[in-house]
Design an enzyme around this catalytic site. Structure first.
Site, PDB file in Angstrom:
ATOM      1  N   GLU A 211       0.677  -1.250  -0.110  1.00  0.00           N
ATOM      2  CA  GLU A 211       0.196  -0.065  -0.076  1.00  0.00           C
ATOM      3  C   GLU A 211       0.911   1.167   0.101  1.00  0.00           C
ATOM      4  O   GLU A 211       1.770   1.392   1.010  1.00  0.00           O
ATOM      5  CB  GLU A 211      -0.769   0.262   1.262  1.00  0.00           C
ATOM      6  CG  GLU A 211      -1.644   1.299   1.437  1.00  0.00           C
ATOM      7  CD  GLU A 211      -2.416   1.445   2.797  1.00  0.00           C
ATOM      8  OE1 GLU A 211      -1.891   1.050   3.686  1.00  0.00           O
ATOM      9  OE2 GLU A 211      -3.605   1.731   2.761  1.00  0.00           O
ATOM     10  N   TRP A 212       0.682   2.054  -0.887  1.00  0.00           N
ATOM     11  CA  TRP A 212       1.491   3.477  -0.807  1.00  0.00           C
ATOM     12  C   TRP A 212       0.685   4.349  -0.151  1.00  0.00           C
ATOM     13  O   TRP A 212      -0.459   4.827  -0.764  1.00  0.00           O
ATOM     14  CB  TRP A 212       1.574   3.835  -2.284  1.00  0.00           C
ATOM     15  CG  TRP A 212       2.741   5.145  -2.217  1.00  0.00           C
ATOM     16  CD1 TRP A 212       3.363   5.600  -1.277  1.00  0.00           C
ATOM     17  CD2 TRP A 212       2.667   6.158  -3.048  1.00  0.00           C
ATOM     18  NE1 TRP A 212       3.828   6.819  -1.510  1.00  0.00           N
ATOM     19  CE2 TRP A 212       3.698   7.159  -2.587  1.00  0.00           C
ATOM     20  CE3 TRP A 212       2.330   6.246  -4.627  1.00  0.00           C
ATOM     21  CZ2 TRP A 212       3.851   8.466  -3.288  1.00  0.00           C
ATOM     22  CZ3 TRP A 212       2.545   7.454  -4.997  1.00  0.00           C
ATOM     23  CH2 TRP A 212       3.475   8.575  -4.718  1.00  0.00           C
TER      24      TRP A 212
ATOM     25  N   ARG B 125      -4.709  -8.286  14.535  1.00  0.00           N
ATOM     26  CA  ARG B 125      -3.723  -8.333  13.366  1.00  0.00           C
ATOM     27  C   ARG B 125      -3.551  -9.819  12.855  1.00  0.00           C
ATOM     28  O   ARG B 125      -3.013 -10.078  11.829  1.00  0.00           O
ATOM     29  CB  ARG B 125      -2.627  -7.455  13.508  1.00  0.00           C
ATOM     30  CG  ARG B 125      -3.047  -6.050  13.553  1.00  0.00           C
ATOM     31  CD  ARG B 125      -1.962  -4.994  13.734  1.00  0.00           C
ATOM     32  NE  ARG B 125      -2.367  -3.595  14.067  1.00  0.00           N
ATOM     33  CZ  ARG B 125      -2.775  -2.866  12.886  1.00  0.00           C
ATOM     34  NH1 ARG B 125      -2.541  -3.005  11.581  1.00  0.00           N
ATOM     35  NH2 ARG B 125      -3.032  -1.442  13.239  1.00  0.00           N
TER      36      ARG B 125
ATOM     37  N   GLN C 181       0.891  -2.338  14.504  1.00  0.00           N
ATOM     38  CA  GLN C 181       1.293  -3.211  13.495  1.00  0.00           C
ATOM     39  C   GLN C 181       2.419  -4.228  14.051  1.00  0.00           C
ATOM     40  O   GLN C 181       3.382  -3.813  14.624  1.00  0.00           O
ATOM     41  CB  GLN C 181       1.444  -2.414  12.227  1.00  0.00           C
ATOM     42  CG  GLN C 181       0.560  -1.915  11.502  1.00  0.00           C
ATOM     43  CD  GLN C 181       0.772  -1.054  10.228  1.00  0.00           C
ATOM     44  OE1 GLN C 181       2.132  -0.809  10.185  1.00  0.00           O
ATOM     45  NE2 GLN C 181      -0.008  -0.688   9.622  1.00  0.00           N
TER      46      GLN C 181
ATOM     47  N   LYS D  94     -13.666  -1.808   4.910  1.00  0.00           N
ATOM     48  CA  LYS D  94     -12.518  -1.633   5.900  1.00  0.00           C
ATOM     49  C   LYS D  94     -12.869  -0.783   7.135  1.00  0.00           C
ATOM     50  O   LYS D  94     -13.309   0.275   6.970  1.00  0.00           O
ATOM     51  CB  LYS D  94     -11.307  -1.001   5.217  1.00  0.00           C
ATOM     52  CG  LYS D  94     -10.049  -1.142   6.372  1.00  0.00           C
ATOM     53  CD  LYS D  94      -8.975  -0.130   5.661  1.00  0.00           C
ATOM     54  CE  LYS D  94      -7.772  -0.127   6.880  1.00  0.00           C
ATOM     55  NZ  LYS D  94      -6.518   0.790   6.279  1.00  0.00           N
TER      56      LYS D  94
ATOM     57  N   HIS E 292     -12.173   4.763   9.901  1.00  0.00           N
ATOM     58  CA  HIS E 292     -11.138   4.791  10.994  1.00  0.00           C
ATOM     59  C   HIS E 292     -11.636   5.446  12.094  1.00  0.00           C
ATOM     60  O   HIS E 292     -12.205   6.762  11.775  1.00  0.00           O
ATOM     61  CB  HIS E 292      -9.891   5.383  10.457  1.00  0.00           C
ATOM     62  CG  HIS E 292      -9.469   4.809   9.228  1.00  0.00           C
ATOM     63  ND1 HIS E 292      -9.824   4.947   8.267  1.00  0.00           N
ATOM     64  CD2 HIS E 292      -8.359   3.758   9.023  1.00  0.00           C
ATOM     65  CE1 HIS E 292      -9.397   4.230   7.102  1.00  0.00           C
ATOM     66  NE2 HIS E 292      -8.270   3.593   7.838  1.00  0.00           N
TER      67      HIS E 292
ATOM     68  N   GLU F 192      -8.672  10.876   9.809  1.00  0.00           N
ATOM     69  CA  GLU F 192      -8.750   9.741   9.818  1.00  0.00           C
ATOM     70  C   GLU F 192      -7.588   9.009  10.124  1.00  0.00           C
ATOM     71  O   GLU F 192      -7.214   7.810   9.607  1.00  0.00           O
ATOM     72  CB  GLU F 192      -9.608   8.893   8.997  1.00  0.00           C
ATOM     73  CG  GLU F 192     -11.170   9.248   8.884  1.00  0.00           C
ATOM     74  CD  GLU F 192     -12.032   8.316   8.720  1.00  0.00           C
ATOM     75  OE1 GLU F 192     -11.758   6.986   8.297  1.00  0.00           O
ATOM     76  OE2 GLU F 192     -13.240   8.361   8.765  1.00  0.00           O
TER      77      GLU F 192
END
Lengths: 261, 261
Positions: free
Chosen positions: B51-52, B218, B241, B175, B148, B91
């Site tokens: 993901e950029w 996760r 993460q 998402k 988010h 967000e």
């Protein structure tokens, strides 16, 4: 950081209900020689606890034999805390034992001094539980009162109430192990665990969602409040147990490096 | 076995919503040289997706520059699917961009052919979402509509409704990423995930409980229905993460050996 138990207990230096969940491995061999070999192999792995599932042992009706096995086991496992469990067949036990044999066996095992904890099903008759409970208190043996359901996962309130019932009945540790039909049931077990830990249950707890779907509870249950997880050493004693090295690998990710070797 | 999505999508050969959750790594460098280096390092790890996070890029206002970066990135990452995300600052985005710049940037990026998916917050104006949506459909770019909340975890019904809203708005993937205050909130997120997957949401979903407590989501979110998990490559793009190799180690335990290297 996981929420610790309000009433932690310490057994041979191991804190149950503290900052990290403990790992227990079951001894499930049928014969004495194999059992001693299993104990020696598993002790070498240095788990936090061992559990002798005496209901798996072919000589479980022979109290004198069991006591000499216990003597051997303690010599082999040194200072590793030992749970003595003679599981009822209707809660997952591997053989049927007469109630009187079980009672005598449990009392003699506690009196031997080789045993640190005993696990007794809450569904036993009140008198049976009281006899064991009184003797355990007198001898300083810790009591696990347990509920197993290999057929289904009852509702969250029922499960939390079982944990509370164990505490009320005099347990040092409360245990539930139930079978999920899907991941919703797994969440029910984890949610009951979290509710008990943050609510009315002050003693350490052990909660397990069994089978394939429940594997995550053996790894992550400690986050939500479960204080001991059971892994498979040589053989598993219940469906869904992960191998010891897998459990340690996964727990190192969730709880920190102290699980690494 | 996890429940698969009813409407799986395939992007450059990767199935989203299938038997196994995918791992996506974010590219978050500020400058072009560092970004290309990051892309090269992360592509070498062979994640399922990249993901950029263009909102992390210092030149995000310069559309021409971003397009030349995309050209470079695609050359570096080959056939790895690429999500193009210009996160709104309210967000969790890393800089404020004018709405018009964002719109132009998103449209040009989709038209470039270098981008496989775009991630758009549901809180954008309806007209903005419709413009992007129509162009994405015409170009065959997949749409992630997202919600988010970095402050709290709303209730289970709210979260499941957000996922359903994303599908209704035309998303290919829905998402949600929310912040827990405790493990109860983590269970709320997992429970909303399980409800959506087994109920009214037919498209693939991505659900995340952020921060330290949410780390388990996760790793294990895929069991309950989440189809993509975000790991940290060089740097993380959101709190909680796990490093890519940790994620793979843990997922190998839960989903099988295909995550091992």
């Amino acid at each position: 950081m996981r929420q610790q138990s309000r009433k932690q207990i310490t057994v041979r230096g191991k804190v149950v209900g503290g900052t990290r969940p403990l790992i227990c491995l079951p001894l499930v061999a049928r014969e004495m020689a194999a059992l001693c070999h299993e104990a020696s192999e598993l002790a070498a792995l240095q788990p936090d606890m061992l559990e002798w599932r005496v209901d798996a042992f072919s000589g479980a009706e022979d109290v004198a034999l069991c006591l000499s096995v216990l003597h051997e086991l303690r010599a082999i496992i040194g200072e590793i805390p030992l749970i003595f469990t003679c599981r009822l067949d209707r809660e997952g036990g591997l053989q049927h034992l007469r109630q009187e044999s079980r009672l005598t066996l449990l009392l003699r095992a506690m009196e031997s001094g080789y045993v640190d904890l005993v696990d007794i099903e809450l569904c036993n008759e009140r008198e049976f539980i009281e006899k064991i409970g009184a003797r355990a208190k007198a001898l300083g043996v810790k009591l696990i009162f347990s509920y197993h359901n290999f057929h289904e996962t009852p509702g969250k309130e029922f499960l939390a109430a079982k944990l509370a019932e164990a505490e009320k009945t005099g347990a040092d540790i409360a245990k539930i192990a139930v079978m999920p039909k899907d991941y919703h049931d797994v969440l029910t077990l984890l949610s009951a665990t979290n509710t008990a830990r943050n609510g009315q249950v002050g003693i350490p707890i052990i909660t397990i969602s069994m089978g394939e779907a429940g594997r995550i509870s053996r790894l992550a249950g400690g986050l939500f409040g479960s204080d001991i997880t059971f892994g498979a050493g040589r053989e598993s004693s219940a469906p869904g147990q992960m191998a010891f090295h897998e459990l340690k690998t996964g727990m190192a990710l969730l709880y920190g490096k102290e699980y690494q070797r």
